[in-house]
Design an enzyme around this catalytic site. Structure first.
Site, PDB file in Angstrom:
ATOM      1  N   LEU A   1       0.822  -1.222   0.000  1.00 45.72           N
ATOM      2  CA  LEU A   1       0.000   0.000   0.000  1.00 45.72           C
ATOM      3  C   LEU A   1       0.852   1.266   0.000  1.00 45.72           C
ATOM      4  O   LEU A   1       0.329   2.373   0.108  1.00 45.72           O
ATOM      5  CB  LEU A   1      -0.932   0.019   1.221  1.00 45.72           C
ATOM      6  CG  LEU A   1      -1.940  -1.137   1.292  1.00 45.72           C
ATOM      7  CD1 LEU A   1      -2.895  -0.933   2.464  1.00 45.72           C
ATOM      8  CD2 LEU A   1      -2.732  -1.276   0.005  1.00 45.72           C
ATOM      9  N   GLY A   2       2.159   1.119  -0.149  1.00 44.61           N
ATOM     10  CA  GLY A   2       3.054   2.269  -0.123  1.00 44.61           C
ATOM     11  C   GLY A   2       3.163   2.942  -1.488  1.00 44.61           C
ATOM     12  O   GLY A   2       2.425   2.635  -2.427  1.00 44.61           O
TER      13      GLY A   2
ATOM     14  N   ARG B   1      -0.895  -2.605   7.216  1.00 40.81           N
ATOM     15  CA  ARG B   1      -2.076  -1.763   7.440  1.00 40.81           C
ATOM     16  C   ARG B   1      -3.097  -1.999   6.342  1.00 40.81           C
ATOM     17  O   ARG B   1      -2.793  -2.607   5.318  1.00 40.81           O
ATOM     18  CB  ARG B   1      -1.686  -0.280   7.473  1.00 40.81           C
ATOM     19  CG  ARG B   1      -0.981   0.137   6.196  1.00 40.81           C
ATOM     20  CD  ARG B   1      -0.515   1.579   6.201  1.00 40.81           C
ATOM     21  NE  ARG B   1       0.284   1.836   5.000  1.00 40.81           N
ATOM     22  CZ  ARG B   1       0.410   2.990   4.386  1.00 40.81           C
ATOM     23  NH1 ARG B   1      -0.194   4.044   4.848  1.00 40.81           N
ATOM     24  NH2 ARG B   1       1.150   3.119   3.305  1.00 40.81           N
TER      25      ARG B   1
ATOM     26  N   TYR C   1      19.010   3.879   8.030  1.00 43.43           N
ATOM     27  CA  TYR C   1      18.294   3.396   6.845  1.00 43.43           C
ATOM     28  C   TYR C   1      19.278   2.921   5.768  1.00 43.43           C
ATOM     29  O   TYR C   1      19.141   1.818   5.229  1.00 43.43           O
ATOM     30  CB  TYR C   1      17.408   4.525   6.301  1.00 43.43           C
ATOM     31  CG  TYR C   1      16.761   4.249   4.968  1.00 43.43           C
ATOM     32  CD1 TYR C   1      15.764   3.286   4.836  1.00 43.43           C
ATOM     33  CD2 TYR C   1      17.140   4.968   3.826  1.00 43.43           C
ATOM     34  CE1 TYR C   1      15.158   3.049   3.599  1.00 43.43           C
ATOM     35  CE2 TYR C   1      16.535   4.744   2.597  1.00 43.43           C
ATOM     36  CZ  TYR C   1      15.548   3.783   2.487  1.00 43.43           C
ATOM     37  OH  TYR C   1      14.958   3.547   1.269  1.00 43.43           O
TER      38      TYR C   1
HETATM   39  P1  NAD Z   1       6.421   3.309   1.596  1.00 41.22           P
HETATM   40  O1  NAD Z   1       6.818   3.778   2.961  1.00 41.22           O
HETATM   41  O2  NAD Z   1       5.591   4.197   0.766  1.00 41.22           O
HETATM   42  O3  NAD Z   1       5.689   1.892   1.718  1.00 41.22           O
HETATM   43  C1  NAD Z   1       6.162   0.889   2.558  1.00 41.22           C
HETATM   44  C2  NAD Z   1       4.987   0.038   2.990  1.00 41.22           C
HETATM   45  O4  NAD Z   1       5.476  -0.945   3.897  1.00 41.22           O
HETATM   46  C3  NAD Z   1       3.889   0.836   3.740  1.00 41.22           C
HETATM   47  O5  NAD Z   1       2.650   0.672   3.094  1.00 41.22           O
HETATM   48  C4  NAD Z   1       3.892   0.240   5.143  1.00 41.22           C
HETATM   49  O6  NAD Z   1       2.595   0.147   5.708  1.00 41.22           O
HETATM   50  C5  NAD Z   1       4.484  -1.132   4.891  1.00 41.22           C
HETATM   51  N1  NAD Z   1       5.109  -1.710   6.081  1.00 41.22           N
HETATM   52  C6  NAD Z   1       5.866  -1.093   7.027  1.00 41.22           C
HETATM   53  N2  NAD Z   1       6.219  -1.968   7.987  1.00 41.22           N
HETATM   54  C7  NAD Z   1       5.703  -3.165   7.631  1.00 41.22           C
HETATM   55  C8  NAD Z   1       5.731  -4.466   8.204  1.00 41.22           C
HETATM   56  N3  NAD Z   1       6.350  -4.698   9.370  1.00 41.22           N
HETATM   57  N4  NAD Z   1       5.089  -5.470   7.572  1.00 41.22           N
HETATM   58  C9  NAD Z   1       4.433  -5.249   6.401  1.00 41.22           C
HETATM   59  N5  NAD Z   1       4.354  -4.026   5.813  1.00 41.22           N
HETATM   60  C10 NAD Z   1       4.998  -3.002   6.423  1.00 41.22           C
HETATM   61  O7  NAD Z   1       7.768   2.896   0.848  1.00 41.22           O
HETATM   62  P2  NAD Z   1       8.017   2.821  -0.727  1.00 41.22           P
HETATM   63  O8  NAD Z   1       8.440   4.173  -1.169  1.00 41.22           O
HETATM   64  O9  NAD Z   1       6.898   2.148  -1.415  1.00 41.22           O
HETATM   65  O10 NAD Z   1       9.337   1.920  -0.731  1.00 41.22           O
HETATM   66  C11 NAD Z   1       9.324   0.533  -1.011  1.00 41.22           C
HETATM   67  C12 NAD Z   1      10.764   0.046  -1.022  1.00 41.22           C
HETATM   68  O11 NAD Z   1      11.534   0.797  -1.974  1.00 41.22           O
HETATM   69  C13 NAD Z   1      11.505   0.202   0.318  1.00 41.22           C
HETATM   70  O12 NAD Z   1      12.395  -0.866   0.479  1.00 41.22           O
HETATM   71  C14 NAD Z   1      12.299   1.480   0.131  1.00 41.22           C
HETATM   72  O13 NAD Z   1      13.439   1.492   0.947  1.00 41.22           O
HETATM   73  C15 NAD Z   1      12.661   1.378  -1.333  1.00 41.22           C
HETATM   74  N6  NAD Z   1      12.969   2.689  -1.925  1.00 41.22           N
HETATM   75  C16 NAD Z   1      12.001   3.619  -2.104  1.00 41.22           C
HETATM   76  C17 NAD Z   1      12.337   4.848  -2.662  1.00 41.22           C
HETATM   77  C18 NAD Z   1      11.309   5.936  -2.883  1.00 41.22           C
HETATM   78  O14 NAD Z   1      11.688   7.073  -3.238  1.00 41.22           O
HETATM   79  N7  NAD Z   1      10.035   5.643  -2.737  1.00 41.22           N
HETATM   80  C19 NAD Z   1      13.662   5.120  -3.021  1.00 41.22           C
HETATM   81  C20 NAD Z   1      14.632   4.151  -2.778  1.00 41.22           C
HETATM   82  C21 NAD Z   1      14.272   2.918  -2.252  1.00 41.22           C
HETATM   83  C1  AKB Z   2      14.199   8.160   1.141  1.00 43.29           C
HETATM   84  O1  AKB Z   2      14.333   9.368   0.915  1.00 43.29           O
HETATM   85  O2  AKB Z   2      14.347   7.628   2.243  1.00 43.29           O
HETATM   86  C2  AKB Z   2      13.901   7.256  -0.033  1.00 43.29           C
HETATM   87  C3  AKB Z   2      15.160   6.724  -0.594  1.00 43.29           C
HETATM   88  C4  AKB Z   2      15.967   7.556  -1.512  1.00 43.29           C
HETATM   89  O3  AKB Z   2      15.544   5.623  -0.283  1.00 43.29           O
HETATM   90  N1  AKB Z   2      13.125   7.984  -0.989  1.00 43.29           N
END
Ligand code: NAD
Ligand code: AKB
Length: 323
Positions: free
Chosen positions: A15-16, A41, A146
């Site tokens: 849901l993220g 969630r 992180y």
């Molecule tokens: P987000 O925070 O939007 O979504 C993460 C989801 O994980 C949330 O819906 C949350 O409810 C869920 N979550 C948290 N704890 C949990 C648990 N214990 N069990 C099950 N679900 C749980 O994050 P995102 O942006 O969708 O990122 C996804 C992945 O991509 C992560 O590994 C993040 O580090 C990586 N990432 C994201 C970005 C970005 O800019 N969005 C950049 C680099 C890396």
């Molecule tokens: C954050 O800012 O934490 C993320 C990432 C770059 O991993 N968007």
């Protein structure tokens, strides 16, 4: 020759920001019933929940993941559940537990049930000693908890492949910019929030300074990169399997504001840097993605101008529909 059977896919953290769009792309590819979305969630009315199977699951509860895998004969896990940098630095213990402990559960189950895994990494693996244009191979000394969890994730991915033959792959995503779902507690969130404020009020107070430059990417490019990398024959995937650099576009906040101002005039951005400035300053300006380009043909499509136009057009349209 008969076609390969459709795999059953489990997405954690669905849901993220990424899950919202990746689940929809995977359901288009494999059919809705073959893609089981899960998250800790529930969000009422969320398209991921409305448009296919959804289960609540905490990735720290290995047994509940095991039951889902067994009951549904899962073949691939897209493991997105994580705590991002800004939230993670406020609660480093939780960040480490979820990011490392959750991945450990997923990888152990992948070993046991012979699953493939996608496990995202991040530009947060780099630290202040990294060149401004981050190479694929360079010392990884992040200053954030992180970032450290993401380095550990890459090492675990390599270990499970080399020792147990589990096909785990990852991408070092840049800051991702999207309009379908809000950003989830990261440092790069300003590059999403700014669009909402520009449209709502023509004003934004930015939590990093005007000269902050980071690697960024439009979500459509990130989803395409993910699917393309996961579709690449295993022989073409190199030792960078735990976290391929991929480049989208790199810009300062000033450059972003200038581009938004071409469409929204007047638009005023003020600056009030907080602790997230330190995290941003510890990350590189841009990344070298030669290896992703050579191994699986990666090439970004969205530059800054196109990204800004897509964001403003789509957010304006969705606001008009909601009003
Ligand atoms: P987000 O925070 O939007 O979504 C993460 C989801 O994980 C949330 O819906 C949350 O409810 C869920 N979550 C948290 N704890 C949990 C648990 N214990 N069990 C099950 N679900 C749980 O994050 P995102 O942006 O969708 O990122 C996804 C992945 O991509 C992560 O590994 C993040 O580090 C990586 N990432 C994201 C970005 C970005 O800019 N969005 C950049 C680099 C890396
Ligand atoms: C954050 O800012 O934490 C993320 C990432 C770059 O991993 N968007």
């Amino acid at each position: 020759m008969s076609a390969a059977p459709t795999p059953t896919v489990l997405v954690t953290g669905a849901l993220g920001q990424i899950g919202t769009e990746l689940v929809s792309a995977l359901r288009e590819l494999y059919g809705s019933d073959s893609v089981i979305a899960s998250d800790i969630r529930e969000i009422e009315g969320h398209p991921v929940i409305n448009n296919g199977p959804f289960l609540t699951a905490d990735v720290l509860d290995k047994n509940s993941l095991k039951v889902i895998i067994e009951d549904n004969n899962v073949n691939i896990i897209y493991h997105l559940a994580a705590i991002l940098s800004a939230t993670g630095e406020k609660n480093p213990v939780l960040c480490e537990r979820v990011n490392v402990g959750g991945l450990a559960n997923v990888l152990e189950l992948a070993r046991e049930y012979e699953l493939r895994v996608f496990s995202p990494s991040s530009i947060a693996v780099f630290g202040p000693d990294c060149p401004n244009h981050a190479p694929q191979i360079t010392p990884l000394n992040p200053t954030t908890t992180y970032g450290k969890t993401k380095v550990t994730g890459e090492i675990m991915a390599k270990y499970y492949w080399e020792v147990h033959g589990v096909d785990v792959r990852g991408i070092r995503y840049p800051g991702l910019i999207s309009w379908k779902a809000p950003a989830g507690g990261g440092t790069t969130d300003y590059a999403v929030d700014i669009f909402h404020h520009a449209i709502m009020s023509g004003k934004y107070s930015c939590f990093v300074g005007p000269d902050t430059r980071l690697p960024m990417m439009y979500m459509d490019d990130a989803i395409r990169a993910t699917l393309e990398m996961m579709d690449t024959p295993v022989e073409s995937i190199s030792d960078s399997r735990g976290g391929y650099n991929i480049s989208g576009c790199s810009f300062t906040v000033t450059e972003l504001v200038a581009e938004i101002s071409k469409v929204i005039d007047p638009f005023e951005c003020t600056y009030s840097p907080d602790i997230r400035q330190e995290y941003a300053d510890s990350w590189p300006d841009s990344v070298d993605d030669t290896e992703a380009s050579n191994d699986w043909g990666w090439k970004a499509e969205f530059g800054l101008e196109q990204l800004v136009n897509e964001m403003l057009t789509n957010l304006t349209r969705t606001r008009e529909v909601e009003e």
